[in-house]
Design an enzyme around this catalytic site. Structure first.
Site, short mmCIF file in Angstrom:
data_model
loop_
_atom_site.label_atom_id
_atom_site.label_comp_id
_atom_site.label_asym_id
_atom_site.label_seq_id
_atom_site.Cartn_x
_atom_site.Cartn_y
_atom_site.Cartn_z
N TYR A 125 56.69 -18.03 38.58
CA TYR A 125 55.76 -18.02 37.44
C TYR A 125 55.31 -16.60 37.12
CZ TYR A 125 55.26 -23.01 38.66
OH TYR A 125 55.49 -24.32 38.97
N LYS A 170 55.53 -21.30 45.83
CA LYS A 170 56.92 -21.74 46.00
C LYS A 170 57.87 -20.57 46.19
CE LYS A 170 55.65 -25.33 42.71
NZ LYS A 170 54.50 -24.60 42.11
#
Length: 294
Positions: free
Chosen positions: A51, A76
């Site tokens: 992101y 993640k």
């Protein structure tokens, strides 16, 4: 069943049912959203290296003044980082300004060179083994490990070699992408689920559904509340809501109890109006075992 506040992971830890997701939040907006959410009762923040906002999430956490032990933090492992997860973990912890993660997920079972090109020299199952090693070696840094976007077929492959059963499988879930096969299989193996894109992703097409609006009118709530509550009423499923608007972040905290009939009507939408917003084909690795990848 009544909506839950926490779900229980196979590690014994409790994970808040509702979390603030940060995917597709624009730079310059994430810090304020995370700060507001934590100050106003959110107990779970979800982000990812992919992101490109971990540093901003970290700033929001610091600005909130909320004790790190008071909330659950997930990030993640990015697809291009599957070759060296230990370096990737160090980077994430530094960006987030924290000593540990409550949950570390493999973002996709799809190693890549640059976020666009598949890296066929790496087997994602070997990456999982490395994540297991890190988890065992550094329990002070990683409290739980799991996966994201993993189908039944791929989960069977993972469990055949795993020494640690994933705590979570984070998948796209909404009334037009119910993935009941994944939910049922994971439940049978003690793997909890986190639902992302519960509104159907960008443009929120499900807010216009007559069924969703009917149920919202029944309880005098917004269609958003109904869509978020669907998963909070399911056993061992947490849900992520995403917004950078303070008003919407506050409104999204509202979760209601739904009847079995309500849940049945919502899930039936998938039979006549099925779509998947974040399908695996973008990775270049095909459908990754998802038979309904459209």
């Amino acid at each position: 069943m009544p909506a839950s506040t926490f779900i229980k992971l196979n590690t014994g830890a409790e994970m808040p049912t509702l979390g603030l997701g940060t995917w597709q939040s624009q730079p310059g907006e994430v810090e304020g959203a995370v700060e507001f959410a934590l100050k106003n009762g959110y107990k779970h923040i979800d982000t990812a290296t992919a992101y490109r906002n971990e540093a901003e999430v970290g700033k929001g956490i610091k600005a909130s003044g909320v004790a790190r032990t008071s909330f659950f933090l997930t990030t993640k492992l990015d697809n291009p980082d599957q070759k060296d997860p230990e370096v990737a973990l160090k980077y994430s912890l530094e960006q987030l300004g924290t000593d540990y993660l409550d949950l570390w997920l493999m973002h996709w079972p799809a190693p890549m060179f640059d976020g666009k090109t598949p890296d066929k020299s790496i087997n994602w199952l070997d990456t999982w083994k490395k994540m297991e090693e890190i988890y065992k070696k550094h329990p002070e840094k990683v409290k739980a490990i799991g996966v994201s976007n993993v189908s039944v077929e791929f989960m069977e492959q993972l469990l055949a070699i795993a020494t640690i059963v994933p705590a979570i499988n984070q998948i796209e879930l909404h009334p037009s992408c119910t993935q009941s096969d994944v939910i049922e299989f994971c439940a049978s193996k003690g793997i909890a689920i986190t639902a992302y894109s519960p509104l159907g992703s960008e443009k929120y097409p499900l807010l216009k559904s007559d069924i969703v609006k009917k149920i919202a009118d029944k309880y005098s709530v917004s269609p958003v509340t109904v869509l978020l509550s669907l998963w909070a009423n399911k056993p061992n499923i947490s849900v992520l809501t995403k917004s950078v608007s303070n008003a919407r972040i506050e409104a999204n905290k509202k979760i209601i109890d739904l009847s079995d009939g309500d849940i049945g009507e919502l899930e039936a939408i998938d039979k006549t109006y099925h779509f998947r917003k974040c399908h695996p084909s973008w990775t270049g690795w095909g459908s990754l075992g998802f038979p309904d990848c459209k």
